[in-house]
Design an enzyme around this catalytic site. Sequence first.
Site, PDB file in Angstrom:
ATOM      1  N   HIS A 169       0.847  -1.197   0.000  1.00  0.00           N
ATOM      2  CA  HIS A 169       0.000   0.000   0.000  1.00  0.00           C
ATOM      3  C   HIS A 169       0.876   1.238   0.000  1.00  0.00           C
ATOM      4  CE1 HIS A 169      -4.287  -1.366   1.143  1.00  0.00           C
ATOM      5  NE2 HIS A 169      -3.674  -2.330   0.482  1.00  0.00           N
ATOM      6  N   TYR A 225      -8.896   5.650   8.126  1.00  0.00           N
ATOM      7  CA  TYR A 225      -9.042   5.915   9.563  1.00  0.00           C
ATOM      8  C   TYR A 225     -10.054   7.052   9.672  1.00  0.00           C
ATOM      9  CZ  TYR A 225      -4.822   3.124  10.387  1.00  0.00           C
ATOM     10  OH  TYR A 225      -3.904   2.099  10.460  1.00  0.00           O
ATOM     11  N   PRO A 266      -4.219  -0.414  18.862  1.00  0.00           N
ATOM     12  CA  PRO A 266      -4.021  -0.814  17.464  1.00  0.00           C
ATOM     13  C   PRO A 266      -4.041   0.339  16.462  1.00  0.00           C
ATOM     14  CG  PRO A 266      -6.212  -1.454  18.229  1.00  0.00           C
ATOM     15  CD  PRO A 266      -5.477  -0.945  19.426  1.00  0.00           C
ATOM     16  N   LYS A 292       1.009  -0.814  15.166  1.00  0.00           N
ATOM     17  CA  LYS A 292       2.408  -0.987  15.577  1.00  0.00           C
ATOM     18  C   LYS A 292       2.680  -2.265  16.377  1.00  0.00           C
ATOM     19  CE  LYS A 292       4.322   2.548  13.752  1.00  0.00           C
ATOM     20  NZ  LYS A 292       4.033   2.065  12.399  1.00  0.00           N
ATOM     21  N   TYR A 327       4.309   5.993  10.429  1.00  0.00           N
ATOM     22  CA  TYR A 327       3.406   4.907  10.044  1.00  0.00           C
ATOM     23  C   TYR A 327       4.149   3.806   9.295  1.00  0.00           C
ATOM     24  CZ  TYR A 327      -0.958   2.626   8.739  1.00  0.00           C
ATOM     25  OH  TYR A 327      -1.973   1.715   8.604  1.00  0.00           O
TER      26      TYR A 327
HETATM   27  P1  RFL Z   1       1.230 -13.021  21.037  1.00  0.00           P
HETATM   28  O1  RFL Z   1       0.745 -12.958  19.651  1.00  0.00           O
HETATM   29  O2  RFL Z   1       0.276 -12.695  22.126  1.00  0.00           O
HETATM   30  O3  RFL Z   1       1.830 -14.469  21.262  1.00  0.00           O
HETATM   31  C1  RFL Z   1       2.177 -14.954  22.535  1.00  0.00           C
HETATM   32  C2  RFL Z   1       2.082 -16.453  22.504  1.00  0.00           C
HETATM   33  O4  RFL Z   1       2.475 -16.962  23.786  1.00  0.00           O
HETATM   34  C3  RFL Z   1       1.575 -17.974  24.171  1.00  0.00           C
HETATM   35  N1  RFL Z   1       1.604 -18.032  25.646  1.00  0.00           N
HETATM   36  C4  RFL Z   1       2.257 -18.988  26.331  1.00  0.00           C
HETATM   37  N2  RFL Z   1       2.974 -20.038  25.941  1.00  0.00           N
HETATM   38  C5  RFL Z   1       3.524 -20.815  26.895  1.00  0.00           C
HETATM   39  N3  RFL Z   1       3.349 -20.598  28.229  1.00  0.00           N
HETATM   40  C6  RFL Z   1       2.626 -19.549  28.672  1.00  0.00           C
HETATM   41  N4  RFL Z   1       2.493 -19.335  29.976  1.00  0.00           N
HETATM   42  C7  RFL Z   1       2.043 -18.692  27.704  1.00  0.00           C
HETATM   43  N5  RFL Z   1       1.293 -17.577  27.788  1.00  0.00           N
HETATM   44  C8  RFL Z   1       1.035 -17.192  26.540  1.00  0.00           C
HETATM   45  C9  RFL Z   1       0.247 -17.550  23.602  1.00  0.00           C
HETATM   46  O5  RFL Z   1      -0.632 -18.660  23.437  1.00  0.00           O
HETATM   47  C10 RFL Z   1       0.672 -16.947  22.266  1.00  0.00           C
HETATM   48  O6  RFL Z   1       0.659 -17.897  21.222  1.00  0.00           O
HETATM   49  O7  RFL Z   1       2.500 -12.053  21.263  1.00  0.00           O
HETATM   50  P2  RFL Z   1       3.715 -11.711  20.249  1.00  0.00           P
HETATM   51  O8  RFL Z   1       4.259 -12.924  19.610  1.00  0.00           O
HETATM   52  O9  RFL Z   1       4.614 -10.821  21.023  1.00  0.00           O
HETATM   53  O10 RFL Z   1       3.042 -10.900  19.060  1.00  0.00           O
HETATM   54  C11 RFL Z   1       2.508  -9.632  19.265  1.00  0.00           C
HETATM   55  C12 RFL Z   1       1.281  -9.431  18.364  1.00  0.00           C
HETATM   56  O11 RFL Z   1       0.465 -10.562  18.393  1.00  0.00           O
HETATM   57  C13 RFL Z   1       0.481  -8.223  18.845  1.00  0.00           C
HETATM   58  O12 RFL Z   1       1.346  -7.120  19.081  1.00  0.00           O
HETATM   59  C14 RFL Z   1      -0.567  -7.749  17.868  1.00  0.00           C
HETATM   60  O13 RFL Z   1      -1.408  -8.757  17.430  1.00  0.00           O
HETATM   61  C15 RFL Z   1      -1.365  -6.673  18.594  1.00  0.00           C
HETATM   62  N6  RFL Z   1      -2.680  -6.511  18.024  1.00  0.00           N
HETATM   63  C16 RFL Z   1      -2.772  -5.797  16.893  1.00  0.00           C
HETATM   64  N7  RFL Z   1      -1.651  -5.230  16.362  1.00  0.00           N
HETATM   65  C17 RFL Z   1      -1.728  -4.521  15.242  1.00  0.00           C
HETATM   66  O14 RFL Z   1      -0.683  -4.037  14.771  1.00  0.00           O
HETATM   67  N8  RFL Z   1      -2.953  -4.360  14.604  1.00  0.00           N
HETATM   68  C18 RFL Z   1      -4.107  -4.936  15.104  1.00  0.00           C
HETATM   69  O15 RFL Z   1      -5.155  -4.806  14.518  1.00  0.00           O
HETATM   70  C19 RFL Z   1      -4.044  -5.670  16.281  1.00  0.00           C
HETATM   71  N9  RFL Z   1      -5.151  -6.256  16.811  1.00  0.00           N
HETATM   72  C20 RFL Z   1      -3.810  -7.104  18.615  1.00  0.00           C
HETATM   73  C21 RFL Z   1      -5.050  -6.972  17.966  1.00  0.00           C
HETATM   74  C22 RFL Z   1      -3.742  -7.823  19.820  1.00  0.00           C
HETATM   75  C23 RFL Z   1      -4.867  -8.403  20.402  1.00  0.00           C
HETATM   76  N10 RFL Z   1      -4.715  -9.053  21.679  1.00  0.00           N
HETATM   77  C24 RFL Z   1      -3.430  -9.443  22.181  1.00  0.00           C
HETATM   78  C25 RFL Z   1      -5.734  -9.185  22.621  1.00  0.00           C
HETATM   79  C26 RFL Z   1      -6.184  -7.569  18.506  1.00  0.00           C
HETATM   80  C27 RFL Z   1      -6.108  -8.291  19.715  1.00  0.00           C
HETATM   81  C28 RFL Z   1      -7.366  -8.935  20.229  1.00  0.00           C
HETATM   82  C1  PHB Z   2      -6.254  -4.494  10.561  1.00  0.00           C
HETATM   83  O1  PHB Z   2      -6.381  -4.621   9.341  1.00  0.00           O
HETATM   84  O2  PHB Z   2      -6.625  -5.375  11.360  1.00  0.00           O
HETATM   85  C2  PHB Z   2      -5.676  -3.226  11.095  1.00  0.00           C
HETATM   86  C3  PHB Z   2      -5.088  -2.332  10.229  1.00  0.00           C
HETATM   87  C4  PHB Z   2      -4.571  -1.142  10.712  1.00  0.00           C
HETATM   88  C5  PHB Z   2      -4.641  -0.862  12.060  1.00  0.00           C
HETATM   89  C6  PHB Z   2      -5.217  -1.757  12.932  1.00  0.00           C
HETATM   90  C7  PHB Z   2      -5.746  -2.947  12.455  1.00  0.00           C
HETATM   91  O3  PHB Z   2      -4.160   0.332  12.524  1.00  0.00           O
END
Ligand code: RFL
Ligand code: PHB
Length: 389
Positions: A72, A200, A292, A296, A384
């Site tokens: 993008h 956004y 989110p 980042k 960004y």
């Molecule tokens: P993760 O993805 O949470 O992975 C951690 C892993 O550790 C496991 N775990 C364990 N394993 C062994 N023993 C334990 N005691 C454990 N406790 C936990 C879990 O099962 C899991 O598999 O962290 P990681 O790898 O640091 O990755 C980070 C990203 O996942 C996170 O920053 C993003 O997904 C944040 N986030 C979003 N980021 C964006 O940039 N855009 C988004 O739209 C966005 N949506 C989100 C999100 C995070 C969410 N969370 C955590 C609630 C939406 C949600 C719902």
């Molecule tokens: C998404 O596509 O899930 C998404 C994209 C941009 C954001 C947050 C979530 O800032």
Amino acid sequence: MKTDVVIIGGGPSGLLLSQLLNRAGVETVVLERSPRERVLSRIRAGVLEAGTVEMLQKAGAGERMLREGHPHEGCIFSDGDLMVRIDFGALTGKTVMVYGQTEVTADLYAAQDAMGATILHEVSEVAIRDADSDAPFVEFTHDGARKRIDCAYVAGCDGFHGVSRRTIPESVRREYERVYPFGWLGLLSRTPPAHDELIYANSANGFALASMRNPMLSRYYVQVPLSDRVEDWSDDRFWERLKSCLPGEVAETLVTGPSIEKSIAPLRSFVSEPLRWGRLFLVGDAAHIVPPTGAKGLNLAVSDVFYLHRALIDAVRHGETAGIDSYSERALRRIWKAMRFSWSMTMMVHRFDGEDSFAAEMRRATLLHLSQSETARRDLAENYIGLPF
Ligand code: RFL
Ligand code: PHB
């Protein structure tokens, strides 16, 4: 059992770290609490910074992303019918990649399998022992038996609710937190995206985001009070709210359809310092959470992995510890800049309950300024697309 680095957590940060270490001849064991299918069913981030794209390629897990992901060159900020485009290409010479976290994780699992890496799923009661000594080990339950792995280092990649951060004594930890008084309700649908770039959208009804995964898969979010539950939101109610937040010309042509997934995520900013305690290192969501809004979260996890994988390779392969000694400080410098950006974007596009009349005017003036100042647009674009590692 014995290995170089035990990695707690098989999410994107644990898998990427394991992949980069294995490729450099450093042995790892990944311990993951959930079955693989559950890790792969989480719908989360969708936007990858240029640096993240590079790291996935470096890890040998970028081929499908380059084929199926969507570069993008810009995104849109709107307030009512006012639309401002941020042209990443023209302003920074870089682009971002739209490619779901689910796909990134699947690609990393495939790459790890191809290398014969050790990933144990459905482990429980993980305990990190003696991390502040020269001989740390990790205990856990797997296949009904209590097990132990001795190692040189432990990487805590187990997300916000994991055990790693809590292993660091409270007297050592400094925590910084801001909880926002709303959440994002996300909906995934097999419909063509509302627009060819992310929007956004700020509005009198609060914030909405129009995002996507591919030409037939859309991801939308609307701002909701923390007290709302997913059951409160029928698909019809969601689509109606989304349309009321998007610019008129976009809302008019929006294609709606049944939801495939719907979930609410609270918004929070959180940092736990330091990222190192003895031979334990925190990575990604285990150490920090961003709202989110700035996209980042995943990208920040990848920059932590960038610093740590090099530091651990130097330490394990060459006995050089300068990298692990400076990991926390180096990673935190970038983390705090991403914290600032995510916080400022969050303040710029959300309506706060009970806010005064001044607040909405400030948001609108910020957008007007963006529309008229290339300097302001470049500053936003630079953050960004991702600050340098
Ligand atoms: P993760 O993805 O949470 O992975 C951690 C892993 O550790 C496991 N775990 C364990 N394993 C062994 N023993 C334990 N005691 C454990 N406790 C936990 C879990 O099962 C899991 O598999 O962290 P990681 O790898 O640091 O990755 C980070 C990203 O996942 C996170 O920053 C993003 O997904 C944040 N986030 C979003 N980021 C964006 O940039 N855009 C988004 O739209 C966005 N949506 C989100 C999100 C995070 C969410 N969370 C955590 C609630 C939406 C949600 C719902
Ligand atoms: C998404 O596509 O899930 C998404 C994209 C941009 C954001 C947050 C979530 O800032």
